[in-house]
Write an enzyme that holds these catalytic residues in place. Structure first.
Site, PDB file in Angstrom:
ATOM      1  N   ASP A  51       0.845  -1.204   0.000  1.00 53.45           N
ATOM      2  CA  ASP A  51       0.000   0.000   0.000  1.00 53.45           C
ATOM      3  C   ASP A  51       0.881   1.255   0.000  1.00 53.45           C
ATOM      4  O   ASP A  51       0.362   2.379  -0.024  1.00 53.45           O
ATOM      5  CB  ASP A  51      -1.009  -0.011   1.158  1.00 53.45           C
ATOM      6  N   SER A  52       2.221   1.053  -0.023  1.00 51.13           N
ATOM      7  CA  SER A  52       3.144   2.163  -0.291  1.00 51.13           C
ATOM      8  C   SER A  52       2.877   2.743  -1.673  1.00 51.13           C
ATOM      9  O   SER A  52       3.401   3.815  -2.002  1.00 51.13           O
ATOM     10  CB  SER A  52       4.594   1.687  -0.186  1.00 51.13           C
ATOM     11  N   ASP A  90      -1.023  -6.172  -0.214  1.00 50.80           N
ATOM     12  CA  ASP A  90      -1.491  -5.591   1.045  1.00 50.80           C
ATOM     13  C   ASP A  90      -3.006  -5.421   1.009  1.00 50.80           C
ATOM     14  O   ASP A  90      -3.558  -5.006  -0.016  1.00 50.80           O
ATOM     15  CB  ASP A  90      -0.900  -4.183   1.223  1.00 50.80           C
ATOM     16  N   LYS A 120      -1.069  -9.565   2.681  1.00 46.44           N
ATOM     17  CA  LYS A 120      -0.324  -9.096   3.853  1.00 46.44           C
ATOM     18  C   LYS A 120      -1.209  -8.157   4.653  1.00 46.44           C
ATOM     19  O   LYS A 120      -1.857  -7.275   4.083  1.00 46.44           O
ATOM     20  CB  LYS A 120       0.970  -8.396   3.428  1.00 46.44           C
ATOM     21  N   GLU A 122      -1.269  -5.788   8.376  1.00 57.41           N
ATOM     22  CA  GLU A 122      -0.452  -5.203   9.445  1.00 57.41           C
ATOM     23  C   GLU A 122      -1.105  -5.446  10.798  1.00 57.41           C
ATOM     24  O   GLU A 122      -2.306  -5.201  10.971  1.00 57.41           O
ATOM     25  CB  GLU A 122      -0.311  -3.689   9.222  1.00 57.41           C
ATOM     26  N   GLU A 189       9.386  -4.467  10.137  1.00 54.43           N
ATOM     27  CA  GLU A 189       9.783  -3.160   9.595  1.00 54.43           C
ATOM     28  C   GLU A 189      10.384  -2.264  10.666  1.00 54.43           C
ATOM     29  O   GLU A 189       9.773  -2.018  11.716  1.00 54.43           O
ATOM     30  CB  GLU A 189       8.562  -2.475   8.951  1.00 54.43           C
TER      31      GLU A 189
HETATM   32  O1  KIV Z   1       3.593  -1.179   1.573  1.00 51.15           O
HETATM   33  C1  KIV Z   1       4.767  -1.585   1.511  1.00 51.15           C
HETATM   34  O2  KIV Z   1       5.535  -1.258   0.594  1.00 51.15           O
HETATM   35  C2  KIV Z   1       5.242  -2.464   2.556  1.00 51.15           C
HETATM   36  C3  KIV Z   1       6.711  -2.772   2.607  1.00 51.15           C
HETATM   37  C4  KIV Z   1       7.454  -1.592   3.095  1.00 51.15           C
HETATM   38  C5  KIV Z   1       7.002  -3.966   3.412  1.00 51.15           C
HETATM   39  O3  KIV Z   1       4.484  -2.910   3.356  1.00 51.15           O
END
Ligand code: KIV
Length: 271
Positions: A51-52, A90, A120, A122, A189
């Site tokens: 989600d980056s 994510d 993924k 969090e 992280e």
């Molecule tokens: O969203 C993302 O890019 C991430 C990585 C930094 C692990 O979760």
């Protein structure tokens, strides 16, 4: 006889067995088809639609604004670009922290509409029932602990997490809970390297570190950062492998000069 090379897909079992063999796992983020294709050809084991994307693709300050629809769009493009890598997406903020039923519905939408192989999420013990429901439906889940960017408003800072004993103990318990719930890996992280090593040694599932030192079972970076495309982002943990920002500025400047001067297109570049 077929001339096509058969490419064996990396699965969650492959990732788990890499830990047993002591082989490091490589993970990079990807948000689009073309980049995914190149990273897949380079042999990266796991492509993460992080989600980056909210930061590096859309220019938001945090990851909070990105929607499930946005993530499905990016994830399906990445999935279409890969033949070998495990494709991991994510779930975005707000889609899985409520009821287990809501988390499950978001997970199913992502799986059906994007073609990724795993998700993924969090967080640790707080969302363990929601993670268990998703895993019980046959969807592999990777955990994510430490500096979890969706909680940035709670943390108030992007600095290293779990430096105090209480937070370190909670992180260790969370990691064990994620493993017990059936997660196939955990991203760690921005936590102290010593803590990440201890967590990695306490688990049978692999840890994938970002700013978590060399004791993790694998590493992940945001692709725009490691390619040097995010010009001013230079945290201590980041190694830049090229300077894409400069390359793009240089190439675009030459293109502009060629168009302005009438040098592009030339005879061989027209019909
Ligand atoms: O969203 C993302 O890019 C991430 C990585 C930094 C692990 O979760």
């Amino acid at each position: 006889m077929s001339v096509h090379k058969v490419i064996k897909r990396v699965t969650t079992n492959t990732i788990l067995s890499m830990k047993t063999k002591g082989e490091k796992v490589t993970m990079l983020t990807a948000y689009d088809f073309s980049t995914a294709k190149a990273l897949d050809e380079a042999g990266i084991d796991v492509l993460l639609i992080g989600d980056s994307a909210a930061n590096v693709f859309a220019g938001y300050e945090t990851t909070l604004p990105i929607t499930l629809d946005n993530m499905i769009y990016h994830a399906s493009a990445v999935a279409r670009g890969t033949k070998r890598a495990l494709v991991l997406a994510d779930l975005p903020f707000g889609e899985y922290q409520g009821t287990a039923e809501d988390a499950f519905k978001a997970a199913v939408r992502m799986m059906k509409e994007s073609g990724v192989h795993a998700l993924k999420l969090e967080g640790g013990i707080e969302i363990i029932d929601n993670i268990a429901k998703i895993i019980n439906a046959g969807i592999p889940v990777c955990g994510h602990l430490g500096l979890t960017p969706q909680s940035i408003n709670k943390f108030g800072t992007f600095s290293v997490r779990a430096q105090e004993d209480a937070e370190a103990q909670k992180l260790k318990a969370d990691a064990l809970a994620l493993q017990a719930a059936g997660c196939f890996a955990v991203v760690l992280e921005k936590i102290p390297a010593k803590l990440a090593r201890e967590v990695s040694q306490s688990l049978t599932i692999p840890t994938i570190g970002i700013g978590a030192g060399d004791g993790c079972d694998g590493q992940v970076l945001v692709v725009n950062d490691m390619l040097g495309f995010t010009k001013d982002f230079k945290p201590k943990f980041l190694r830049q492998y090229t300077n894409m920002y400069e390359s793009v500025v240089e190439a675009a400047s030459r293109y502009a000069a060629d168009v302005k001067s009438g040098n592009y297109p030339n005879e061989s570049e027209q019909y």
